[in-house]
Design a protein around this motif. Structure first.
Motif, short mmCIF file in Angstrom:
data_model
loop_
_atom_site.label_atom_id
_atom_site.label_comp_id
_atom_site.label_asym_id
_atom_site.label_seq_id
_atom_site.Cartn_x
_atom_site.Cartn_y
_atom_site.Cartn_z
N GLU A 58 0.81 -1.22 0.00
CA GLU A 58 0.00 0.00 0.00
C GLU A 58 0.85 1.27 0.00
O GLU A 58 0.39 2.32 -0.45
CB GLU A 58 -0.93 0.01 1.21
N HIS A 59 2.07 1.17 0.51
CA HIS A 59 2.94 2.34 0.57
C HIS A 59 4.37 1.94 0.16
O HIS A 59 4.79 0.79 0.34
CB HIS A 59 3.00 2.92 1.99
N LEU A 60 5.08 2.91 -0.39
CA LEU A 60 6.49 2.76 -0.68
C LEU A 60 7.25 3.74 0.20
O LEU A 60 6.72 4.79 0.60
CB LEU A 60 6.80 3.02 -2.15
N TYR A 61 8.52 3.43 0.48
CA TYR A 61 9.32 4.22 1.41
C TYR A 61 10.65 4.60 0.76
O TYR A 61 11.40 3.72 0.31
CB TYR A 61 9.58 3.44 2.70
N PHE A 62 10.94 5.89 0.77
CA PHE A 62 12.24 6.40 0.33
C PHE A 62 13.03 6.77 1.58
O PHE A 62 12.83 7.86 2.14
CB PHE A 62 12.07 7.64 -0.56
N PRO A 63 13.93 5.91 2.06
CA PRO A 63 14.65 6.22 3.30
C PRO A 63 15.56 7.44 3.15
O PRO A 63 16.23 7.62 2.13
CB PRO A 63 15.48 4.95 3.55
N GLU A 64 15.56 8.28 4.17
CA GLU A 64 16.52 9.36 4.29
C GLU A 64 17.75 8.87 5.05
O GLU A 64 18.87 9.29 4.77
CB GLU A 64 15.90 10.55 5.02
N ASP A 65 17.52 8.04 6.02
CA ASP A 65 18.59 7.34 6.73
C ASP A 65 17.98 6.04 7.27
O ASP A 65 16.80 5.77 7.07
CB ASP A 65 19.23 8.18 7.83
N GLY A 66 18.79 5.24 7.94
CA GLY A 66 18.32 3.93 8.35
C GLY A 66 18.46 2.92 7.22
O GLY A 66 18.81 3.27 6.08
N ASP B 84 9.67 -10.57 3.32
CA ASP B 84 9.42 -9.53 4.31
C ASP B 84 10.44 -8.40 4.16
O ASP B 84 11.62 -8.65 3.89
CB ASP B 84 9.51 -10.10 5.73
N HIS B 85 9.97 -7.18 4.33
CA HIS B 85 10.82 -5.99 4.34
C HIS B 85 10.63 -5.33 5.71
O HIS B 85 9.50 -4.93 6.05
CB HIS B 85 10.42 -4.99 3.26
N PHE B 86 11.70 -5.21 6.47
CA PHE B 86 11.57 -4.60 7.80
C PHE B 86 12.77 -3.72 8.09
O PHE B 86 13.81 -3.81 7.43
CB PHE B 86 11.41 -5.68 8.88
N VAL B 87 12.60 -2.84 9.09
CA VAL B 87 13.65 -1.89 9.44
C VAL B 87 14.72 -2.59 10.25
O VAL B 87 14.47 -3.13 11.32
CB VAL B 87 13.06 -0.70 10.24
N GLN B 88 15.92 -2.56 9.72
CA GLN B 88 17.07 -3.16 10.40
C GLN B 88 17.80 -2.11 11.25
O GLN B 88 18.22 -2.39 12.37
CB GLN B 88 18.03 -3.73 9.35
N VAL B 89 17.96 -0.90 10.70
CA VAL B 89 18.56 0.23 11.43
C VAL B 89 17.55 1.37 11.38
O VAL B 89 17.10 1.75 10.29
CB VAL B 89 19.89 0.67 10.79
N PRO B 90 17.13 1.91 12.52
CA PRO B 90 16.07 2.93 12.53
C PRO B 90 16.49 4.22 11.85
O PRO B 90 17.69 4.53 11.73
CB PRO B 90 15.80 3.14 14.03
N GLY B 91 15.49 4.97 11.39
CA GLY B 91 15.77 6.24 10.73
C GLY B 91 14.48 6.93 10.34
O GLY B 91 13.45 6.79 11.00
N LEU B 92 14.55 7.68 9.25
CA LEU B 92 13.41 8.42 8.72
C LEU B 92 13.24 8.07 7.25
O LEU B 92 14.18 7.66 6.57
CB LEU B 92 13.62 9.93 8.87
N ALA B 93 12.02 8.27 6.73
CA ALA B 93 11.76 8.01 5.32
C ALA B 93 10.66 8.93 4.83
O ALA B 93 9.90 9.51 5.62
CB ALA B 93 11.35 6.55 5.11
N HIS B 94 10.58 9.06 3.50
CA HIS B 94 9.44 9.69 2.85
C HIS B 94 8.54 8.58 2.34
O HIS B 94 8.98 7.72 1.57
CB HIS B 94 9.91 10.58 1.69
N ARG B 95 7.29 8.59 2.76
CA ARG B 95 6.35 7.54 2.39
C ARG B 95 5.36 8.08 1.35
O ARG B 95 4.96 9.24 1.40
CB ARG B 95 5.58 7.06 3.63
N ILE B 96 4.98 7.21 0.41
CA ILE B 96 4.00 7.58 -0.60
C ILE B 96 3.09 6.39 -0.87
O ILE B 96 3.55 5.23 -0.85
CB ILE B 96 4.69 8.05 -1.91
N GLY B 97 1.82 6.64 -1.09
CA GLY B 97 0.89 5.57 -1.44
C GLY B 97 1.18 5.03 -2.83
O GLY B 97 1.70 5.73 -3.70
N THR B 98 0.83 3.77 -3.04
CA THR B 98 1.09 3.16 -4.35
C THR B 98 0.29 3.86 -5.44
O THR B 98 0.77 3.99 -6.58
CB THR B 98 0.72 1.67 -4.33
#
Length: 237
Positions: A48-56, A95-109
């Motif tokens: 439902e959403h895609l994530y562009f990580p800024e860090d993490g 599965d896709h999960f956060v291994q190192v925490p951070g921030l991201a830009h999220r957008i709907g599909t």
């Protein structure tokens, strides 16, 4: 809240967007935290959403009777969830999960799919990025089949180092063993060997890269192929 301009985002893929395409999706981007172990995409569930990580860092893992193993890694060079969107598959078996925490830009599909339909340059850019992901997965399979635990660990640390600020990689040893698909005892010995050679410093929950050049020499041909492909296909156009 207005989204930050393209010039100040840190995600390298967003920076590579044609300016008119970034402007097209910017109103649909929202900043979101990436907490440790947060599932971003679940196996067999519609994306439902895609994530562009800024860090993490996000890990892509395959699961079996012996647990799960990392088959891909995404940080601020890319986007999490693009494969089923570009292919029209809707979901993936990993599965896709956060291994190192951070921030991201999220957008709907939906908004991203609409932007892709409206822009051939954007579609081509994301397809080139998809090729980089495929190369990374194949290189991981090659590394796991052909290199020592020490070389594979060096490659993994270099990939993390590429995606993080500073030299510290915050991770537990048992989790690292799961990511590499080896026993914890094997990881402990490999860490001791790398530390003894002055390549890293290992503490509980943290590995510090001391000498990147020595890590690259140990990783040999297991590291660098997807990274060169990214430079050629994304940053070289």
């Amino acid at each position: 809240m207005a989204h930050p301009p393209q010039s100040v985002v840190r995600n390298r893929l967003l920076k590579a967007f044609p300016p008119e395409d970034f402007a097209r999706i910017a109103p649909h981007l929202e900043s979101t935290d990436l907490p440790m172990q947060e599932p971003l995409i679940r196996s067999g569930v519609a994306v439902e959403h895609l994530y562009f990580p800024e860090d993490g860092i996000c890990s892509i893992t395959a699961s079996g009777s012996d647990g799960r193993v990392e088959v891909g890694m995404i940080g601020r060079e890319g986007v999490v969830g693009v494969v089923p969107v570009l292919t029209g598959g809707g979901q993936v078996p990993h599965d896709h999960f956060v291994q190192v925490p951070g921030l991201a830009h999220r957008i709907g599909t939906g908004p991203l799919c609409a932007a892709i339909e409206e822009s051939d340059p954007l579609r081509r850019l994301l397809l080139r990025y998809l090729q980089v992901e495929v190369v990374q997965v194949r290189q991981t399979a090659f590394a796991n089949a052909s290199f020592t635990i020490e070389a594979r660990l060096a490659r993994w640390l270099l990939m993390c180092h590429d995606r993080l600020d500073g030299d510290d990689v915050l991770i537990k040893h048992e989790f690292l063993g799961m990511m590499l698909g080896v026993q914890r005892s094997g990881v402990t010995l490999a860490l001791q060997n790398l530390e003894g050679a002055g390549r890293i410093r290992s503490r509980r929950g943290c590995i510090t890269v001391l000498d990147r050049t020595l890590l690259e020499a140990l990783a040999e041909g297991s590291y660098g192929v997807p990274e060169a492909e990214y430079a050629r296909l994304i940053e070289g156009v």
